[in-house]
Scaffold this active site. Structure first.
Site, PDB file in Angstrom:
ATOM      1  N   ASN A 289     -10.506  38.122 -69.088  1.00 15.63           N
ATOM      2  CA  ASN A 289      -9.865  37.285 -68.069  1.00 15.63           C
ATOM      3  C   ASN A 289     -10.681  36.000 -67.961  1.00 15.63           C
ATOM      4  OD1 ASN A 289      -8.885  36.103 -65.752  1.00 15.63           O
ATOM      5  ND2 ASN A 289      -9.597  37.706 -64.361  1.00 15.63           N
ATOM      6  N   TRP A 290     -10.150  34.933 -68.523  1.00 20.39           N
ATOM      7  CA  TRP A 290     -10.909  33.673 -68.552  1.00 20.39           C
ATOM      8  C   TRP A 290     -10.892  32.927 -67.221  1.00 20.39           C
ATOM      9  CZ3 TRP A 290     -10.599  30.511 -73.747  1.00 20.39           C
ATOM     10  CH2 TRP A 290     -11.217  31.263 -74.755  1.00 20.39           C
ATOM     11  N   LYS A 291     -10.069  33.376 -66.290  1.00 20.94           N
ATOM     12  CA  LYS A 291      -9.978  32.709 -64.978  1.00 20.94           C
ATOM     13  C   LYS A 291      -9.724  31.208 -65.190  1.00 20.94           C
ATOM     14  CE  LYS A 291     -12.754  36.384 -63.166  1.00 20.94           C
ATOM     15  NZ  LYS A 291     -13.588  36.918 -62.112  1.00 20.94           N
TER      16      LYS A 291
ATOM     17  N   HIS B 252      -4.905  40.491 -59.122  1.00 17.01           N
ATOM     18  CA  HIS B 252      -6.361  40.336 -59.216  1.00 17.01           C
ATOM     19  C   HIS B 252      -6.909  40.065 -57.808  1.00 17.01           C
ATOM     20  CE1 HIS B 252     -10.301  38.733 -60.119  1.00 17.01           C
ATOM     21  NE2 HIS B 252     -10.198  39.349 -61.290  1.00 17.01           N
TER      22      HIS B 252
ATOM     23  N   GLU C   4      -9.002  38.072 -56.757  1.00 15.18           N
ATOM     24  CA  GLU C   4      -9.121  36.648 -56.398  1.00 15.18           C
ATOM     25  C   GLU C   4      -7.795  36.102 -55.912  1.00 15.18           C
ATOM     26  OE1 GLU C   4     -11.024  35.365 -60.023  1.00 15.18           O
ATOM     27  OE2 GLU C   4     -12.817  36.454 -59.413  1.00 15.18           O
TER      28      GLU C   4
ATOM     29  N   GLU D 199     -11.081  47.302 -60.152  1.00 10.64           N
ATOM     30  CA  GLU D 199     -12.133  46.294 -60.045  1.00 10.64           C
ATOM     31  C   GLU D 199     -12.638  46.234 -58.609  1.00 10.64           C
ATOM     32  OE1 GLU D 199     -11.769  43.125 -63.361  1.00 10.64           O
ATOM     33  OE2 GLU D 199     -10.543  42.504 -61.688  1.00 10.64           O
TER      34      GLU D 199
ATOM     35  N   GLY E 233     -18.134  39.364 -60.806  1.00 15.20           N
ATOM     36  CA  GLY E 233     -18.931  38.143 -60.932  1.00 15.20           C
ATOM     37  C   GLY E 233     -20.270  38.196 -60.224  1.00 15.20           C
TER      38      GLY E 233
ATOM     39  N   SER F 140     -18.316  42.872 -63.597  1.00 15.49           N
ATOM     40  CA  SER F 140     -19.649  42.734 -64.199  1.00 15.49           C
ATOM     41  C   SER F 140     -19.863  43.618 -65.424  1.00 15.49           C
ATOM     42  CB  SER F 140     -20.743  42.980 -63.149  1.00 15.49           C
ATOM     43  OG  SER F 140     -20.667  41.987 -62.137  1.00 15.49           O
TER      44      SER F 140
ATOM     45  N   GLY G 177     -14.550  39.478 -67.147  1.00 15.96           N
ATOM     46  CA  GLY G 177     -14.444  38.078 -66.752  1.00 15.96           C
ATOM     47  C   GLY G 177     -15.427  37.230 -67.540  1.00 15.96           C
ATOM     48  N   GLY G 178     -16.548  36.905 -66.904  1.00 19.58           N
ATOM     49  CA  GLY G 178     -17.522  35.972 -67.470  1.00 19.58           C
ATOM     50  C   GLY G 178     -17.889  36.243 -68.927  1.00 19.58           C
TER      51      GLY G 178
HETATM   52  P1  PGA Z   1     -16.567  39.637 -64.165  1.00 18.20           P
HETATM   53  O1  PGA Z   1     -15.032  39.496 -63.706  1.00 18.20           O
HETATM   54  O2  PGA Z   1     -16.571  40.428 -65.452  1.00 18.20           O
HETATM   55  O3  PGA Z   1     -17.056  38.228 -64.347  1.00 18.20           O
HETATM   56  O4  PGA Z   1     -17.280  40.372 -63.072  1.00 18.20           O
HETATM   57  C1  PGA Z   1     -14.119  40.532 -63.869  1.00 18.20           C
HETATM   58  C2  PGA Z   1     -12.753  40.126 -63.380  1.00 18.20           C
HETATM   59  O5  PGA Z   1     -12.651  39.399 -62.390  1.00 18.20           O
HETATM   60  O6  PGA Z   1     -11.730  40.515 -63.969  1.00 18.20           O
END
Ligand code: PGA
Length: 249
Positions: free
Chosen positions: A10-12, A96, A98, A165, A171, A210, A231-232
Protein backbone atom coordinates in the site's frame (compact mmCIF):
# COMPACT_ATOMS: atom_id res chain seq x y z
CA UNK A 1 -6.62 -26.24 3.12
CA UNK A 2 -3.61 -24.50 1.59
CA UNK A 3 -4.13 -20.84 0.83
CA UNK A 4 -1.54 -19.23 -1.44
CA UNK A 5 -0.22 -16.17 0.40
CA UNK A 6 -0.58 -12.63 -0.89
CA UNK A 7 1.75 -9.76 0.01
CA UNK A 8 0.18 -6.44 -0.89
CA UNK A 9 1.98 -3.10 -0.92
CA UNK A 10 0.00 0.00 0.00
CA UNK A 11 1.93 3.00 -1.27
CA UNK A 12 -0.49 5.49 0.32
CA UNK A 13 0.15 9.06 -0.90
CA UNK A 14 3.72 8.36 -1.99
CA UNK A 15 5.20 7.99 -5.43
CA UNK A 16 5.54 9.72 -8.79
CA UNK A 17 6.41 8.25 -12.18
CA UNK A 18 10.09 7.96 -11.20
CA UNK A 19 9.04 5.19 -8.80
CA UNK A 20 8.55 2.88 -11.80
CA UNK A 21 12.26 2.03 -11.46
CA UNK A 22 11.43 0.37 -8.13
CA UNK A 23 8.60 -1.59 -9.73
CA UNK A 24 10.96 -2.71 -12.49
CA UNK A 25 13.49 -3.86 -9.86
CA UNK A 26 10.79 -5.76 -7.98
CA UNK A 27 9.63 -7.46 -11.17
CA UNK A 28 13.17 -8.39 -12.14
CA UNK A 29 14.06 -9.82 -8.73
CA UNK A 30 10.88 -11.88 -8.58
CA UNK A 31 11.41 -13.06 -12.15
CA UNK A 32 14.97 -14.22 -11.44
CA UNK A 33 13.92 -16.00 -8.26
CA UNK A 34 10.15 -16.51 -8.09
CA UNK A 35 8.55 -16.56 -4.64
CA UNK A 36 5.80 -19.01 -3.70
CA UNK A 37 3.57 -16.08 -2.98
CA UNK A 38 1.44 -13.61 -4.92
CA UNK A 39 2.55 -9.98 -4.89
CA UNK A 40 0.36 -6.91 -5.36
CA UNK A 41 1.10 -3.19 -5.45
CA UNK A 42 -1.46 -0.47 -4.73
CA UNK A 43 0.11 2.83 -5.83
CA UNK A 44 -1.73 6.18 -5.91
CA UNK A 45 -4.45 6.56 -8.57
CA UNK A 46 -2.21 8.72 -10.75
CA UNK A 47 0.30 5.90 -11.21
CA UNK A 48 -2.18 3.13 -12.08
CA UNK A 49 -2.02 3.38 -15.90
CA UNK A 50 1.77 3.72 -16.03
CA UNK A 51 2.22 0.94 -13.46
CA UNK A 52 -0.16 -1.27 -15.47
CA UNK A 53 1.96 -0.84 -18.57
CA UNK A 54 5.21 -1.46 -16.67
CA UNK A 55 3.80 -4.58 -15.01
CA UNK A 56 2.31 -5.85 -18.24
CA UNK A 57 -0.04 -8.18 -16.38
CA UNK A 58 2.82 -10.34 -15.15
CA UNK A 59 4.54 -11.11 -11.88
CA UNK A 60 2.95 -8.46 -9.66
CA UNK A 61 -0.77 -7.64 -9.61
CA UNK A 62 -2.06 -4.08 -9.49
CA UNK A 63 -4.59 -2.53 -7.13
CA UNK A 64 -5.88 0.81 -5.89
CA UNK A 65 -6.28 2.23 -2.41
CA UNK A 66 -9.93 3.26 -2.41
CA UNK A 67 -12.98 3.66 -4.62
CA UNK A 68 -16.32 5.45 -4.57
CA UNK A 69 -19.42 3.32 -4.02
CA UNK A 70 -21.11 4.62 -7.19
CA UNK A 71 -20.03 3.68 -10.72
CA UNK A 72 -20.23 7.29 -11.93
CA UNK A 73 -21.82 10.59 -11.07
CA UNK A 74 -21.29 14.13 -9.86
CA UNK A 75 -18.73 13.30 -7.15
CA UNK A 76 -15.91 15.76 -7.62
CA UNK A 77 -12.50 14.27 -6.92
CA UNK A 78 -13.70 10.69 -6.53
CA UNK A 79 -12.70 7.61 -8.53
CA UNK A 80 -15.06 4.71 -9.21
CA UNK A 81 -14.38 0.99 -9.27
CA UNK A 82 -15.05 0.67 -13.04
CA UNK A 83 -12.49 3.46 -13.60
CA UNK A 84 -9.93 1.51 -11.57
CA UNK A 85 -10.62 -1.62 -13.60
CA UNK A 86 -10.26 0.44 -16.77
CA UNK A 87 -6.89 1.74 -15.51
CA UNK A 88 -5.62 -1.82 -15.03
CA UNK A 89 -6.38 -2.54 -11.37
CA UNK A 90 -7.59 -5.96 -10.22
CA UNK A 91 -7.82 -5.20 -6.49
CA UNK A 92 -8.92 -2.26 -4.36
CA UNK A 93 -8.31 -1.59 -0.66
CA UNK A 94 -11.45 -0.47 1.18
CA UNK A 95 -11.87 0.59 4.80
CA UNK A 96 -8.22 1.32 5.53
CA UNK A 97 -7.99 2.84 9.01
CA UNK A 98 -6.60 6.07 7.54
CA UNK A 99 -10.01 6.40 5.86
CA UNK A 100 -12.17 4.91 8.63
CA UNK A 101 -10.59 7.08 11.33
CA UNK A 102 -9.11 9.89 9.26
CA UNK A 103 -12.14 10.46 7.03
CA UNK A 104 -14.96 9.01 9.11
CA UNK A 105 -15.84 6.08 6.85
CA UNK A 106 -18.34 3.77 8.53
CA UNK A 107 -18.85 0.02 8.10
CA UNK A 108 -21.83 0.81 5.85
CA UNK A 109 -19.64 2.94 3.58
CA UNK A 110 -16.99 0.21 3.47
CA UNK A 111 -19.64 -2.40 2.63
CA UNK A 112 -20.97 -0.23 -0.21
CA UNK A 113 -17.45 0.23 -1.57
CA UNK A 114 -16.77 -3.52 -1.42
CA UNK A 115 -20.03 -4.08 -3.34
CA UNK A 116 -18.94 -1.52 -5.94
CA UNK A 117 -15.61 -3.33 -6.28
CA UNK A 118 -17.32 -6.67 -6.91
CA UNK A 119 -19.63 -5.08 -9.47
CA UNK A 120 -16.55 -3.91 -11.38
CA UNK A 121 -14.94 -7.39 -11.09
CA UNK A 122 -12.29 -6.13 -8.67
CA UNK A 123 -11.25 -8.01 -5.52
CA UNK A 124 -11.78 -5.82 -2.46
CA UNK A 125 -9.25 -5.90 0.37
CA UNK A 126 -11.42 -5.04 3.36
CA UNK A 127 -9.41 -3.64 6.30
CA UNK A 128 -10.37 -3.99 9.95
CA UNK A 129 -8.53 -3.25 13.18
CA UNK A 130 -8.78 -1.88 16.69
CA UNK A 131 -7.39 1.34 18.14
CA UNK A 132 -4.94 1.28 21.04
CA UNK A 133 -7.69 2.42 23.37
CA UNK A 134 -9.94 -0.43 22.24
CA UNK A 135 -7.12 -2.95 22.69
CA UNK A 136 -6.33 -1.67 26.16
CA UNK A 137 -10.02 -1.93 27.03
CA UNK A 138 -10.02 -5.61 25.99
CA UNK A 139 -12.35 -4.94 23.04
CA UNK A 140 -10.12 -6.12 20.19
CA UNK A 141 -12.14 -9.16 19.10
CA UNK A 142 -15.47 -7.37 19.47
CA UNK A 143 -14.24 -4.46 17.36
CA UNK A 144 -12.63 -6.58 14.65
CA UNK A 145 -15.52 -9.04 14.32
CA UNK A 146 -18.01 -6.17 14.48
CA UNK A 147 -16.24 -4.42 11.60
CA UNK A 148 -16.18 -7.66 9.62
CA UNK A 149 -19.91 -8.19 10.13
CA UNK A 150 -20.70 -4.58 9.29
CA UNK A 151 -18.44 -4.32 6.27
CA UNK A 152 -19.41 -7.52 4.43
CA UNK A 153 -22.70 -8.54 2.81
CA UNK A 154 -24.57 -11.66 3.93
CA UNK A 155 -23.39 -13.58 0.85
CA UNK A 156 -19.94 -13.18 -0.72
CA UNK A 157 -20.48 -12.51 -4.43
CA UNK A 158 -16.87 -13.07 -5.52
CA UNK A 159 -13.31 -13.12 -4.24
CA UNK A 160 -12.37 -11.20 -1.14
CA UNK A 161 -9.26 -10.43 0.91
CA UNK A 162 -9.40 -9.32 4.57
CA UNK A 163 -6.58 -7.34 6.19
CA UNK A 164 -6.30 -7.15 9.97
CA UNK A 165 -4.42 -3.95 10.75
CA UNK A 166 -4.32 -2.78 14.36
CA UNK A 167 -4.55 1.01 14.03
CA UNK A 168 -1.77 1.53 16.59
CA UNK A 169 0.63 -0.71 14.64
CA UNK A 170 0.36 1.20 11.35
CA UNK A 171 3.48 3.19 10.56
CA UNK A 172 4.63 3.10 14.19
CA UNK A 173 7.14 0.25 14.20
CA UNK A 174 4.99 -1.43 16.89
CA UNK A 175 3.43 -4.83 16.27
CA UNK A 176 1.19 -7.04 18.40
CA UNK A 177 2.77 -10.21 19.79
CA UNK A 178 2.59 -13.26 17.55
CA UNK A 179 0.07 -14.72 20.01
CA UNK A 180 -2.13 -11.64 19.76
CA UNK A 181 -2.09 -11.76 15.95
CA UNK A 182 -2.83 -15.51 16.10
CA UNK A 183 -5.82 -14.92 18.37
CA UNK A 184 -7.39 -12.32 16.07
CA UNK A 185 -6.75 -14.34 12.90
CA UNK A 186 -8.21 -17.51 14.44
CA UNK A 187 -11.33 -15.57 15.44
CA UNK A 188 -11.64 -14.02 11.97
CA UNK A 189 -11.24 -17.43 10.32
CA UNK A 190 -13.89 -18.97 12.53
CA UNK A 191 -16.29 -16.13 11.81
CA UNK A 192 -15.65 -16.24 8.06
CA UNK A 193 -16.08 -20.02 7.87
CA UNK A 194 -19.28 -19.93 9.94
CA UNK A 195 -20.72 -17.04 7.99
CA UNK A 196 -19.67 -17.93 4.45
CA UNK A 197 -18.79 -21.65 4.45
CA UNK A 198 -16.17 -22.76 1.92
CA UNK A 199 -15.43 -19.29 0.57
CA UNK A 200 -15.02 -17.91 4.11
CA UNK A 201 -12.74 -20.81 5.01
CA UNK A 202 -10.49 -20.00 2.05
CA UNK A 203 -10.56 -16.17 2.19
CA UNK A 204 -7.05 -14.76 2.44
CA UNK A 205 -6.53 -13.10 5.83
CA UNK A 206 -3.61 -10.65 5.74
CA UNK A 207 -1.86 -9.05 8.69
CA UNK A 208 -0.80 -5.42 8.33
CA UNK A 209 0.97 -2.88 10.53
CA UNK A 210 4.73 -2.35 10.61
CA UNK A 211 5.54 -5.50 8.61
CA UNK A 212 9.23 -5.42 7.68
CA UNK A 213 11.77 -7.88 6.30
CA UNK A 214 12.92 -8.44 9.90
CA UNK A 215 9.56 -9.60 11.30
CA UNK A 216 7.91 -11.04 8.16
CA UNK A 217 9.24 -14.59 8.54
CA UNK A 218 7.87 -15.00 12.05
CA UNK A 219 4.52 -13.38 11.17
CA UNK A 220 4.30 -15.74 8.17
CA UNK A 221 4.35 -18.77 10.51
CA UNK A 222 1.18 -17.74 12.37
CA UNK A 223 -1.83 -19.98 11.59
CA UNK A 224 -4.49 -18.26 9.46
CA UNK A 225 -2.12 -15.47 8.39
CA UNK A 226 -2.19 -15.74 4.59
CA UNK A 227 -0.01 -12.79 3.73
CA UNK A 228 0.61 -9.16 4.62
CA UNK A 229 -0.53 -5.65 3.80
CA UNK A 230 2.65 -3.58 3.82
CA UNK A 231 2.88 0.21 3.87
CA UNK A 232 6.26 1.90 4.24
CA UNK A 233 8.33 -1.17 3.40
CA UNK A 234 6.51 -1.67 0.08
CA UNK A 235 7.97 1.46 -1.54
CA UNK A 236 11.37 -0.01 -2.32
CA UNK A 237 12.33 -3.27 -3.98
CA UNK A 238 15.00 -4.02 -1.39
CA UNK A 239 12.52 -3.84 1.47
CA UNK A 240 9.43 -5.28 -0.28
CA UNK A 241 10.83 -8.30 -2.11
CA UNK A 242 12.28 -9.90 1.08
CA UNK A 243 8.79 -9.72 2.63
CA UNK A 244 7.25 -11.40 -0.42
CA UNK A 245 9.89 -14.13 -0.12
CA UNK A 246 9.32 -14.56 3.62
CA UNK A 247 5.64 -15.35 2.98
CA UNK A 248 6.44 -17.56 0.01
CA UNK A 249 8.69 -19.95 1.92
P1 PGA B 1 2.90 0.20 7.57
O1 PGA B 1 1.43 0.45 6.96
O2 PGA B 1 3.40 -1.11 6.99
O3 PGA B 1 3.72 1.38 7.12
O4 PGA B 1 2.74 0.12 9.05
C1 PGA B 1 0.53 -0.60 6.76
C2 PGA B 1 -0.75 -0.09 6.15
O5 PGA B 1 -1.19 1.01 6.48
O6 PGA B 1 -1.37 -0.77 5.32
Amino acid sequence: MTIRPLVAGNWKMFGVKAAMTEILSMLEELRLQPAGCDALLCPPFTLLPVAASVLGGQGIALGAQDCHDQAEGAFTGSISAPMLADAGAAYVIVGHSERRHGLGETDAVVRAKAAAAWSAHLTPIVCVGETLQERQAGQTLDVVLGQLKGSLPSVLPASLVIAYEPVWAIGTGLTPSLEDIAQVHAAMRQHMAEQFGESGASTRLLYGGSVKAENAASIATIPHVNGALVGGASLKANTFVPIVRAFGN
